[in-house]
Design an enzyme around this catalytic site. Structure first.
Site, PDB file in Angstrom:
ATOM      1  N   ASP A 302      39.654  32.137  27.380  1.00 27.73           N
ATOM      2  CA  ASP A 302      40.536  32.478  28.499  1.00 27.73           C
ATOM      3  C   ASP A 302      41.658  33.352  27.947  1.00 27.73           C
ATOM      4  O   ASP A 302      41.779  33.539  26.733  1.00 27.73           O
ATOM      5  CB  ASP A 302      41.110  31.187  29.126  1.00 27.73           C
ATOM      6  N   TYR A 476      43.952  32.988  34.400  1.00 24.69           N
ATOM      7  CA  TYR A 476      42.774  32.747  35.259  1.00 24.69           C
ATOM      8  C   TYR A 476      41.592  33.622  34.852  1.00 24.69           C
ATOM      9  O   TYR A 476      40.954  34.242  35.695  1.00 24.69           O
ATOM     10  CB  TYR A 476      43.124  32.977  36.744  1.00 24.69           C
ATOM     11  N   HIS A 477      41.300  33.644  33.548  1.00 22.56           N
ATOM     12  CA  HIS A 477      40.179  34.442  33.051  1.00 22.56           C
ATOM     13  C   HIS A 477      39.187  33.613  32.234  1.00 22.56           C
ATOM     14  O   HIS A 477      38.815  34.010  31.131  1.00 22.56           O
ATOM     15  CB  HIS A 477      40.701  35.607  32.187  1.00 22.56           C
ATOM     16  N   PRO A 478      38.721  32.458  32.741  1.00 25.79           N
ATOM     17  CA  PRO A 478      37.745  31.686  31.952  1.00 25.79           C
ATOM     18  C   PRO A 478      36.438  32.464  31.809  1.00 25.79           C
ATOM     19  O   PRO A 478      36.021  33.172  32.729  1.00 25.79           O
ATOM     20  CB  PRO A 478      37.554  30.402  32.756  1.00 25.79           C
TER      21      PRO A 478
END
Length: 568
Positions: A302, A476-478
């Protein structure tokens, strides 16, 4: 429910990747597709998801957000941290910040060095970025003009703070770039956004599904929660799913393939629930093992970020727009004209820099925002202000996703293991100090007031580290939890096909081997466009011949206009 229960393809998840696949596969005459989405429709009259400036609203509550939480993060004061994921047609493109950032060319060239991923080089991927895009100022070697994703560029006359922040970055000695998705990502410049020409959020539901749903060969079922993928031996043959609050499992069969597009949290979860994953995890939960694949849910990555907030000495920030009495006029202009504050995500400037020469390409990203507020709309500073979001791009820390039960309604256990390496801490210390140098440059003299957060007393390594532990948040970048590759921890090959199984692919951000430098929506759509051609048996688009910047031995930074000394 549905009259037909057999389809050529079943797609699980109507997000950035799933909608792209659904639209492209049904372009071929007679190909039938079932698209399953656990959330609801993307209601076009709901300003929360359609107005770009309202981007904080869909993160609140659970109508459009799965609102996962992590396990206590050991290096972050054991905080349980937010892990928002989109729910509804469009997936996370329905609730994201709409920043259109593709990543650095070197990200993809790095992937292509891995065995089996040779055709993921930047020049192989660029044609698919172009295929997906319609940029409002027209196509060129880097940008498309006929794709389903509307991209809007910042325009003259936008907030003066955007220009001042970019100028300050350049005055601090960093490069300037006119296009973060063009020849050179490195530097400061304007940031494009996925917004339509009339000021609406350009989710993949709008871009891809609006066209595709006219086709009788596409069946879309919303509120359809996938229980598991069905197998006969090692072949995926269908999907069992629940609709709404019902406990009745509906089965649909796939004649050709099942395409899993749940994203980096849901895809490994669904695989594990279906018996595909680390055998020891499945055995503990009495899930029959279809295929022991240890990498499912591992390698989770992330982006972490934090804000530096400043008071603004001139009344030019968006602070008045946070006041309820100003919002009806903003809403009316947006609704009827598609213009004004409401038509922008307000992330119209940003940049990518190297914090040291040790990095071959940028390792720090900036988003600039002309108001001081939390990303999810909370804790707005009650005065004119502005902020820089700063975060590291390729952390060595790795996490994992694991199912906790066979129940499809139970959330999984998520641990990102943020800030597990010394590199993470050094990058954040450097990032904060470099941001302070940028903020002290002459371009911001007319606007810069006091530092609100972290505050000028937060100077030492220890104080900075404590601030990061307490206040850093997810971007919010899994991603990367079902990675492409050939090693023993890889889950899929370079075409998204799950190792050891037939007729099953994963196509979403989970298959990235290493996270890209920037926001993930544009790369996820590109991945789906590229694999769609593989599924359809089409020749790949010809490789691009465009030039792109490689830093090589160029310094990360030149001499700043104004030298700033750091207090220890």
């Amino acid at each position: 429910m549905t009259t037909q229960s057999e389809y050529d393809y079943i797609i699980i998840g109507a997000g950035s990747a799933g909608n792209t696949l659904a639209a492209r596969l049904t372009e071929d005459a007679g190909v039938t597709v079932l698209l399953l989405e656990a959330g609801g429709p993307d209601y076009r009259l709901d300003f929360r998801t359609q107005m770009p400036a309202a981007l904080a609203f869909p993160l609140q509550g659970r109508r459009y957000n799965w609102a996962y939480e992590t396990e206590p993060e050991p290096h972050m004061n054991n905080r349980r941290m937010e892990c928002g994921r989109g729910k509804g047609l469009g997936g996370s493109s329905l609730i994201n910040g709409m920043c259109y950032i593709r990543g650095n060319a070197m990200d993809y060239d790095g992937w292509a060095k891995e065995p089996g991923l040779e055709d993921w080089s930047y020049l192989d991927c660029l044609p698919y970025f172009r295929k997906a895009e319609t940029r409002d100022i027209g196509p060129n070697d880097y940008h498309g003009g006929e794709g389903p994703v509307s991209v809007t560029t910042p325009k003259a006359g936008n907030n003066p703070l955007f220009h001042a922040m970019v100028e300050a970055g350049v005055q601090a000695g960093f490069p300037r770039t006119d296009d973060l998705n063009g020849y050179q990502q490195e530097g400061f410049g304007p940031m494009d956004r996925t917004v339509t020409p009339n000021g609406r959020r350009a989710s993949t539901a709008r871009g891809y599904l609006d066209e595709a749903k006219k086709r009788s060969t596409l069946t879309i079922v919303t509120h359809a929660l996938t229980d598991r993928i069905l197998f006969e031996g090692k072949r995926a043959v269908g999907v069992a799913y629940l609709v709404g609050d019902s406990d009745t499992r509906i089965q649909a069969r796939a004649r050709k393939e099942v395409l899993l597009c749940g994203g980096a949290i849901a895809s490994p979860q669904i695989l594990q629930r279906s018996g595909v994953g680390p055998a020891e995890v499945l055995n503990k939960l009495d899930i029959p093992v279809v295929h022991d694949l240890p990498g499912v849910g591992q390698n989770l990555q992330d982006h972490l970020e934090m804000y530096l907030q400043y008071a603004c000495t001139q009344p030019v920030s968006l602070y008045p727009s946070l006041k309820w009495w100003n919002q009806p006029a903003i809403g009316a202009e947006w609704m009827f004209l598609g213009t004004g504050i409401g038509a922008s995500n307000q992330f119209e400037a940003g940049g990518f820099i190297r914090s040291s020469e040790a990095f071959e390409w940028p390792n720090i990203q900036y988003h600039f925002l002309p108001v001081a507020i939390n990303y999810n709309g909370t804790k707005g500073v009650q005065e004119h202000g502005f902020q820089a979001h700063v975060g590291s791009m390729r952390s060595p820390s790795r996490g994992r996703v694991q199912v906790k039960s066979k129940d499809p309604r139970e959330y999984p256990s998520i641990l990102f293991n943020y800030m597990a390496s010394e590199q993470d801490w050094q990058e954040f210390r450097d990032g904060i100090r470099l941001t302070r140098e940028i903020m002290q440059q002459p371009a911001l003299d007319p606007y810069r007031g006091r530092e609100i957060s972290p505050g000028i007393d937060v100077q030492s390594d220890e104080a900075l580290d404590q601030f990061v532990r307490e206040h850093a948040e997810t971007a919010y970048h899994p991603s990367c939890s079902c990675k492409m590759g050939t090693d023993e921890m890889a889950v899929v090959d370079g075409q998204g096909r799950v190792h050891g199984l037939q007729s099953l692919r994963v196509v979403d951000a989970s298959i990235m081997p290493i996270i890209t430098t920037g926001n993930l929506n544009a790369p996820t759509i590109m991945i789906a466009e590229k694999i769609a051609d593989k599924i359809r048996g089409r020749q790949p688009l010809p490789r691009s011949t465009a030039d792109y910047f490689v830093a090589g031995d160029k310094p990360a930074r030149g001499k700043p206009l104004r030298e700033i000394s750091h207090q220890a």
